[in-house]
Scaffold this motif. Structure first.
Motif: not given
Length: 241
Positions: A79-82, A85, A144, A170, A172, A179, A190
């Motif tokens: 996922s984008d959130s992963e 990171v 994004k 970033y 979302p 982020q 954030p």
């Protein structure tokens, strides 16, 4: 006294979310450069990039590029959130922060991602550009992402000492609290939790956003664009486009 004193976390997040764009004369050249970045990535030859790394910088550099390529492959299924990171950690744990005069012998030099990985050093701009490019290759939508110039309070949120700094933001969603991917702070946070940062302007292929102002944040945008053009030309010759 700093004009940013007393600014709350929420108001900082609002500045990062600002959708104000500057005049057409500045925005259109920036769009051309940013769109060139998209085109360059569309024809990326990572095999060539790894070969150039070995020939120009040695096997250790080629091994780092191979590791980077494996990280991109791994990120594509996340996922984008992963993804943010994984990519943030890749560069923050491998690259040593160093100012341009010490790293490259120039006052203001924008290194290519290959140069950053080959020498394992770079300043905030080099970190941000490398992360930005890598996230695009990993499949994150450019809308994004914003490479963002900020004023950073050195020593914490209450410091009166400011320094120019660059981070990758970033988003979302378009109006989300972004982020912040920062080479000086390992953990992604954030913008509302980074009161030490005040955005000046950020850019991507959709335009250039000025933090809370309707006038250009730089009096010499041509200098920034020329560095982008130079960076793209060098990166293309290395296989990144």
């Amino acid at each position: 006294m700093s004009v940013y004193k007393g600014m709350t976390g929420n108001s900082l997040a609002d500045l990062f979310r600002s959708r104000q764009t500057i005049g057409r004369a500045l925005c259109m050249p920036l769009l051309a450069v940013a769109l060139a970045t998209v085109c360059a990535l569309a024809v990326t030859d990572l095999d060539k990039m790894q070969s150039v790394a070995a020939q120009r910088y040695g096997q250790d550099a080629a091994n780092t590029v191979a590791e980077w390529r494996n990280t991109i492959t791994q990120a594509k299924d996340l996922s984008d959130s992963e993804k943010i990171v994984l990519i943030n950690d890749f560069f923050n744990t491998r690259i040593r922060f160093m100012e341009d005069p010490q790293a490259w012998g120039e006052k203001d030099y924008w290194a290519t991602p290959l140069e950053v990985m080959a020498f394992r050093k770079g300043d905030c701009e080099d970190f941000s550009i490398a992360k930005y490019t890598t996230l695009l290759l990993a499949g994150v939508d450019m809308s994004k992402l914003r490479i963002t110039y900020v004023k950073a309070k050195i020593g914490g949120a209450y410091s009166k000492v400011h320094a120019a700094h660059m981070v990758l933001a970033y988003y979302p969603t378009p109006n989300a609290d972004p982020q912040i991917l920062d080479n000086l702070v390992m953990r992604i946070q954030p913008a509302s939790l980074r009161p030490d940062l005040t955005p000046v302007f950020g850019f991507n292929s959709n335009g250039l956003w000025v933090g809370g102002a309707a006038t250009p944040a730089t009096k010499d945008p041509g200098a920034k664009l020329s560095r982008w053009r130079d960076l793209l030309a060098r990166a293309s010759a290395e296989g990144l486009g």
